[in-house]
Motif scaffolding. Structure first.
Motif, mmCIF file in Angstrom:
data_model
loop_
_atom_site.group_PDB
_atom_site.id
_atom_site.type_symbol
_atom_site.label_atom_id
_atom_site.label_comp_id
_atom_site.label_asym_id
_atom_site.label_seq_id
_atom_site.Cartn_x
_atom_site.Cartn_y
_atom_site.Cartn_z
ATOM 1 N N MET A 1 0.852 -1.192 0.000
ATOM 2 C CA MET A 1 0.000 0.000 0.000
ATOM 3 C C MET A 1 0.881 1.232 0.000
ATOM 4 N N ALA A 2 1.207 1.821 1.149
ATOM 5 C CA ALA A 2 2.025 3.012 1.180
ATOM 6 C C ALA A 2 3.475 2.668 0.982
ATOM 7 N N ALA A 3 4.187 3.608 0.319
ATOM 8 C CA ALA A 3 5.606 3.377 0.090
ATOM 9 C C ALA A 3 6.358 3.686 1.366
ATOM 10 N N LEU A 154 -6.480 -6.341 -5.485
ATOM 11 C CA LEU A 154 -5.267 -7.019 -5.047
ATOM 12 C C LEU A 154 -5.076 -6.990 -3.535
ATOM 13 N N LEU A 155 -5.716 -6.044 -2.859
ATOM 14 C CA LEU A 155 -5.465 -5.891 -1.428
ATOM 15 C C LEU A 155 -5.830 -7.134 -0.610
ATOM 16 N N PRO A 156 -7.026 -7.724 -0.792
ATOM 17 C CA PRO A 156 -7.317 -8.944 -0.022
ATOM 18 C C PRO A 156 -6.363 -10.085 -0.368
ATOM 19 N N GLN A 157 -5.976 -10.176 -1.640
ATOM 20 C CA GLN A 157 -5.064 -11.239 -2.054
ATOM 21 C C GLN A 157 -3.708 -11.098 -1.377
ATOM 22 N N ASN A 158 -3.318 -9.851 -1.101
ATOM 23 C CA ASN A 158 -2.012 -9.602 -0.508
ATOM 24 C C ASN A 158 -2.054 -9.495 1.011
ATOM 25 N N GLY A 159 -3.198 -9.885 1.605
ATOM 26 C CA GLY A 159 -3.240 -10.017 3.052
ATOM 27 C C GLY A 159 -3.802 -8.856 3.830
ATOM 28 N N ALA A 160 -4.433 -7.859 3.172
ATOM 29 C CA ALA A 160 -5.019 -6.739 3.906
ATOM 30 C C ALA A 160 -6.129 -7.250 4.819
ATOM 31 N N THR A 161 -6.188 -6.740 6.048
ATOM 32 C CA THR A 161 -7.181 -7.192 7.010
ATOM 33 C C THR A 161 -7.895 -6.025 7.671
ATOM 34 N N TRP A 162 -9.107 -6.316 8.120
ATOM 35 C CA TRP A 162 -9.848 -5.415 8.998
ATOM 36 C C TRP A 162 -9.626 -5.918 10.407
ATOM 37 N N GLY A 178 -2.442 -3.080 5.950
ATOM 38 C CA GLY A 178 -2.155 -3.219 4.534
ATOM 39 C C GLY A 178 -0.698 -3.506 4.308
ATOM 40 N N PRO A 179 -0.355 -4.042 3.154
ATOM 41 C CA PRO A 179 1.040 -4.334 2.827
ATOM 42 C C PRO A 179 1.822 -3.062 2.530
ATOM 43 N N ASP A 180 3.134 -3.213 2.397
ATOM 44 C CA ASP A 180 3.971 -2.045 2.159
ATOM 45 C C ASP A 180 4.056 -1.750 0.662
ATOM 46 N N ALA A 181 5.094 -1.037 0.269
ATOM 47 C CA ALA A 181 5.226 -0.529 -1.095
ATOM 48 C C ALA A 181 5.043 -1.615 -2.147
#
Length: 237
Positions: A1-3, A154-162, A178-181
């Motif tokens: 997500m954020a760099a 792509l966010l759920p696929q890459n492990g983003a959680t609530w 969320g994931p990093d860069a």
């Protein structure tokens, strides 16, 4: 997500709930609506032009607090630094880009940075990419704006959680990781976002490699004051 530069480890808080604990709890995979809000949150900062920020920087000597504003279109930050605990000798004005930090030491530090940076008394140095909690925090804060939304699919696929809900300054928010860069797989949980119902970013918490405590970036909801470059210094293109 954020760099983000220098991120390591999972977020400190496992989950947050609102009120007396009777609300829903996490963590769980983000829903479609949550993924959409997470995807646009940095774009919201860019759309706004800039945001008022308070950056709490951890340090074994007591820490630093940077209060100011970030222009997310010019990628330029400006504010005042106050030391806490034993770390009170690093105060003054600060302005930064993705590559350079400008500091203006002051004996009598104001509560807020003047709207126009002083015309002299500045010192410049390269922004350090490792080993400095302050520089890492400045880089993280500067990265929280983007000229386009992230890919929500792509966010759920890459492990983003609530992970839960919270209230900040009277605003009901959802807390998500969320994931990093680059939304790289396997990096979920390294960044924690407090996001409103319209995708507005209210807080970000990030673990950094150089400190046991996380960096916390709080966003003000008041009117944004445009950042003016240090005299003689142009913001990056």
């Amino acid at each position: 997500m954020a760099a983000v530069i220098g991120i390591a480890g999972a977020a400190v808080v496992a989950f947050l709930v609102i009120g007396n604990g009777s609300g829903p709890t996490g963590p769980r995979v983000v829903s479609s609506d949550e993924a959409n809000r997470l995807a646009v949150t940095r774009f919201r900062n860019y759309q706004a032009g800039g945001r008022a920020v308070t950056i709490t920087v951890p340090s074994a000597a007591g820490g630093l607090v940077v209060t100011g504003s970030i222009d997310y279109r010019a990628r330029l930050g400006y504010g005042v630094v106050h030391g806490t605990g034993r770390d009170t000798s690093s105060g003054g004005l600060i302005e930064w880009t993705g590559a350079t930090v400008f500091v203006h030491p002051m004996a009598d530090i104001p509560a807020a940075a003047p709207a126009s940076p002083p015309g002299s008394g500045w010192y410049s140095r390269s922004l350090q990419t490792t080993g400095s909690a302050l520089d890492t925090s400045l880089a993280i804060a500067l990265s929280l704006g983007s000229d386009r939304p992230d890919n929500a699919a792509l966010l759920p696929q890459n492990g983003a959680t609530w992970t839960g809900q919270d209230r900040l300054d009277g605003h009901q928010v959802d807390v998500m990781t969320g994931p990093d860069a680059g939304a790289k797989p396997g990096t979920a949980g390294s960044v924690r976002y407090w996001i409103g119902s319209d995708g507005t970013m209210y807080r970000v918490q990030v673990d950094v490699a150089s400190e046991p405590q996380p960096v916390v970036i709080d966003f003000g909801t008041g009117e944004y004051v445009p950042v003016r470059p240090v005299p003689g210094v142009s913001p990056p293109p």
